[in-house]
Design an enzyme around this catalytic site. Structure first.
Site, short mmCIF file in Angstrom:
data_model
loop_
_atom_site.label_atom_id
_atom_site.label_comp_id
_atom_site.label_asym_id
_atom_site.label_seq_id
_atom_site.Cartn_x
_atom_site.Cartn_y
_atom_site.Cartn_z
N ASP A 1 5.49 3.91 8.12
CA ASP A 1 4.44 2.91 9.77
C ASP A 1 5.94 2.14 10.67
O ASP A 1 6.12 2.31 10.57
CB ASP A 1 3.78 1.81 8.55
CG ASP A 1 3.05 1.99 8.28
OD1 ASP A 1 2.18 2.87 7.86
OD2 ASP A 1 2.33 1.07 7.24
N HIS B 1 -2.79 7.95 7.42
CA HIS B 1 -2.82 6.35 7.51
C HIS B 1 -3.06 5.39 8.47
O HIS B 1 -3.23 4.70 9.57
CB HIS B 1 -1.30 5.41 7.64
CG HIS B 1 -0.93 4.38 7.08
ND1 HIS B 1 -1.32 3.22 7.60
CD2 HIS B 1 -0.88 3.84 6.17
CE1 HIS B 1 -0.98 1.95 7.28
NE2 HIS B 1 -0.26 2.10 6.42
N ASP C 1 0.92 -1.36 0.09
CA ASP C 1 -0.27 -0.22 0.00
C ASP C 1 0.67 1.42 -0.31
O ASP C 1 0.36 2.56 -0.19
CB ASP C 1 -0.87 -0.01 1.16
CG ASP C 1 -0.54 -0.06 2.74
OD1 ASP C 1 0.19 -0.58 2.82
OD2 ASP C 1 -0.72 0.68 3.50
#
Length: 361
Positions: A234, A309, A114
């Site tokens: 992330d 996100h 992603d």
């Protein structure tokens, strides 16, 4: 009676035909007006000097019609960079009025799908948007060369078609695709940063984050004319991120609210979708909650926090308080849930963060 009936039918058909003709004309006029307003729009032309941050994708792998995949635009003076290239991000950059053809490079935080699955459109729109003669620089930790080579191979036939169809002036063969710019990252456990780019007053540095078992994974800090932005990538909680974000004006951080994700897991389990339910359990271990981010931002002295996100999907802003949980209590600065199209501006000689929304609908 028969004659009146035939006349009435004929009049009805004429009215329908007239309406259809009007609808065609109206539709063409509406398209023309939209093109006059948006075709070739360059909203960067009116931006003052300084750092500007556009959210071109605030979503996650969980399907969300309101959010593209991970994508953040960084504008420093006349230079435009992108952090991560999730699906739909390149499209949103166009809709935000930011010229794809002027993108100087992409910084990848890691290689989850992603964060890279929009690289194809990102490379194509940048190439054909400016007739550029050199491929798109794509910076990333070790492994970025494999990712870029894979996309270049996958799009090689398409690139040939574009040049054959539009000609080498519009689509120069030498400008197709991307070129990898790998860099070494600090060792595990280190809070150090490495300088990835230093030019025209902009310094971009990378730091290791904890997204295990995904490795390598990094975040980035952008410094320009006394203003600073940190993009986390992330990660779960990270001392390296706290060190990198020390005194930053703006922190764009991923966020997962465990209480809400557990609701998703429960719903999937009730419907017998056990595989996806297990995935939603697994993701709890390698993302940061809004409360954890708030604590880190407070410790680092960050001036403004924006979540991107975001997990899980939140189709309504009424859900944002539930997503943030206790984060506002733990952090004394401004804190927002990011949305596609948001823009934050950090002018030099100031501590302010100016906020606006760019239409992408």
């Amino acid at each position: 009676m028969r004659k009146r009936f035939v006349v009435a039918i004929a009049a009805a058909f004429a009215a329908v035909a007239g309406m259809a003709s009007f609808e065609r004309q109206a539709g063409a006029m509406m398209l023309g007006a939209a093109l006059d307003a948006r075709a070739g729009l360059d909203r960067t032309a009116s931006l003052g000097d300084g750092l500007h941050v556009g959210l071109c994708g605030t979503g996650s792998p969980l399907p969300d019609p309101t959010r593209a995949g991970a994508c953040t635009v960084i504008i420093a003076g006349k230079h435009i960079f992108v952090v991560d290239s999730g699906e739909g991000g390149a499209r949103n950059i166009v809709l935000m009025g930011i010229p794809n053809g002027r993108i100087d490079g992409v910084f990848l935080t890691h290689f989850h799908s992603d964060h890279i699955d929009g690289l194809g459109p990102m490379m194509l729109l940048r190439w054909t948007g400016n007739g550029t003669t050199s491929p798109l620089p794509i910076y990333g930790p070790p492994g970025v060369d494999r990712v870029v080579a894979g996309f270049d191979a996958a799009y090689a036939l398409d690139s040939g078609y574009r040049t054959a169809h539009h000609g080498p002036v519009i689509a120069p063969p030498s400008g197709a695709g991307g070129v990898a710019r790998p860099f070494a990252i600090p060792p595990r456990g280190s809070n150090d940063r490495v300088v990835v780019l230093d030019a025209d007053g902009l310094r971009v540095s990378a730091f290791r984050v904890d997204h295990g078992p995904v490795d390598p994974a990094v975040g980035y800090r952008f410094d320009y004319k006394g203003r600073s932005v940190v993009v986390s990538g992330d990660t779960t909680t990270s001392t390296a991120l706290v060190a990198a974000a020390r005194g930053a004006d703006l922190l764009v951080h991923e966020g997962l609210q465990p209480k809400l994700v557990k609701l998703v897991t429960a719903a999937l389990t009730r419907r017998g979708i056990t595989g996806t339910a297990q995935i939603t359990r697994d993701i709890l271990t390698y993302h940061a909650s809004p409360e954890a981010v708030a604590r880190e931002a407070q410790e680092a002295g960050v001036r403004f926090v924006v979540f991107s996100h975001v997990i899980p999907q939140m189709p309504s802003r009424m859900m944002y308080p539930a997503f943030l949980g206790d984060a506002r209590r733990l952090y004394d600065g401004p804190i927002m849930v990011g949305e596609d199209g948001m823009m934050f501006s950090l002018p030099p000689g100031s501590r302010g963060v100016e906020f606006t929304r760019l239409p992408i609908g």
